[in-house]
Design a protein around this motif. Structure first.
Motif, PDB file in Angstrom:
ATOM      1  N   HIS A   9      15.592   8.825   5.993  1.00  0.00           N
ATOM      2  CA  HIS A   9      14.526   9.819   5.867  1.00  0.00           C
ATOM      3  C   HIS A   9      13.527   9.708   7.014  1.00  0.00           C
ATOM      4  N   LEU A  10      13.255   8.479   7.474  1.00  0.00           N
ATOM      5  CA  LEU A  10      12.354   8.293   8.612  1.00  0.00           C
ATOM      6  C   LEU A  10      12.941   8.904   9.880  1.00  0.00           C
ATOM      7  N   TRP A  37      14.447  -5.116  -3.452  1.00  0.00           N
ATOM      8  CA  TRP A  37      14.673  -3.686  -3.235  1.00  0.00           C
ATOM      9  C   TRP A  37      16.164  -3.429  -3.132  1.00  0.00           C
ATOM     10  N   ARG A  38      16.607  -2.314  -3.711  1.00  0.00           N
ATOM     11  CA  ARG A  38      18.011  -1.927  -3.606  1.00  0.00           C
ATOM     12  C   ARG A  38      18.310  -1.506  -2.168  1.00  0.00           C
ATOM     13  N   ALA A  39      19.416  -1.981  -1.645  1.00  0.00           N
ATOM     14  CA  ALA A  39      19.793  -1.662  -0.264  1.00  0.00           C
ATOM     15  C   ALA A  39      20.007  -0.158  -0.099  1.00  0.00           C
ATOM     16  N   ALA A  64       0.839  -1.207   0.000  1.00  0.00           N
ATOM     17  CA  ALA A  64       0.000   0.000   0.000  1.00  0.00           C
ATOM     18  C   ALA A  64       0.872   1.254   0.000  1.00  0.00           C
ATOM     19  N   HIS A  65       1.959   1.239   0.778  1.00  0.00           N
ATOM     20  CA  HIS A  65       2.892   2.380   0.789  1.00  0.00           C
ATOM     21  C   HIS A  65       3.592   2.527  -0.559  1.00  0.00           C
ATOM     22  N   ILE A  66       3.904   1.414  -1.212  1.00  0.00           N
ATOM     23  CA  ILE A  66       4.540   1.485  -2.530  1.00  0.00           C
ATOM     24  C   ILE A  66       3.574   2.092  -3.544  1.00  0.00           C
ATOM     25  N   ARG A  67       2.304   1.637  -3.524  1.00  0.00           N
ATOM     26  CA  ARG A  67       1.308   2.194  -4.452  1.00  0.00           C
ATOM     27  C   ARG A  67       1.086   3.682  -4.211  1.00  0.00           C
ATOM     28  N   ALA A  68       1.169   4.108  -2.940  1.00  0.00           N
ATOM     29  CA  ALA A  68       0.966   5.521  -2.605  1.00  0.00           C
ATOM     30  C   ALA A  68       2.206   6.370  -2.881  1.00  0.00           C
ATOM     31  N   GLY A  69       3.327   5.732  -3.238  1.00  0.00           N
ATOM     32  CA  GLY A  69       4.554   6.462  -3.511  1.00  0.00           C
ATOM     33  C   GLY A  69       5.321   6.842  -2.257  1.00  0.00           C
ATOM     34  N   GLU A  70       4.999   6.228  -1.117  1.00  0.00           N
ATOM     35  CA  GLU A  70       5.647   6.554   0.152  1.00  0.00           C
ATOM     36  C   GLU A  70       6.825   5.641   0.466  1.00  0.00           C
ATOM     37  N   PHE A  71       7.043   4.621  -0.335  1.00  0.00           N
ATOM     38  CA  PHE A  71       8.113   3.649  -0.107  1.00  0.00           C
ATOM     39  C   PHE A  71       8.809   3.395  -1.439  1.00  0.00           C
TER      40      PHE A  71
END
Length: 102
Positions: free
Chosen positions: A98-99, A87-89, A67-74
């Motif tokens: 960033h968090l 996923w690239r490290a 869901a975060h990937i679809r929202a562009g947050e991840f």
């Protein structure tokens, strides 16, 4: 240990001295801990992380992650095969940084 079959389901009958489900919970915890150690090594050295390794590092469920990937947050995954992603490290390191510093 016996395996009972009923209507397509499989139940494992544990021995009397083992509480039901204890062995499976222990195995799952040990597997998550092993994945977290491996993921930390990949994260520090660079490379690719598969979803179980990623979820061992970041406290999200698989559905919340997507869901975060679809929202562009991840960071989006990279396709490494026809039905496999990773996923690239470096992207995950940047996301974690960033968090910490919003």
């Amino acid at each position: 240990m016996r395996v009972l079959h009923f209507a397509g389901f499989h139940w494992m009958k544990m021995s009397i001295d083992t509480p039901a489900g204890c062995a499976r919970r222990y195995d799952a915890r040990a597997r998550r801990a092993e994945l977290a150690v491996n993921a930390s090594a990949v994260l520090s050295a660079g490379g690719l992380l598969r979803q179980p390794e990623l979820l061992a590092l970041i406290p999200l469920s698989a559905s919340t992650l997507w869901a975060h990937i679809r929202a562009g947050e991840f960071p989006p995954p990279v396709k490494i095969g026809k039905r496999a992603v990773a996923w690239r490290a470096t992207a995950i390191r940047d996301y974690i940084a960033h968090l910490g510093n919003p």
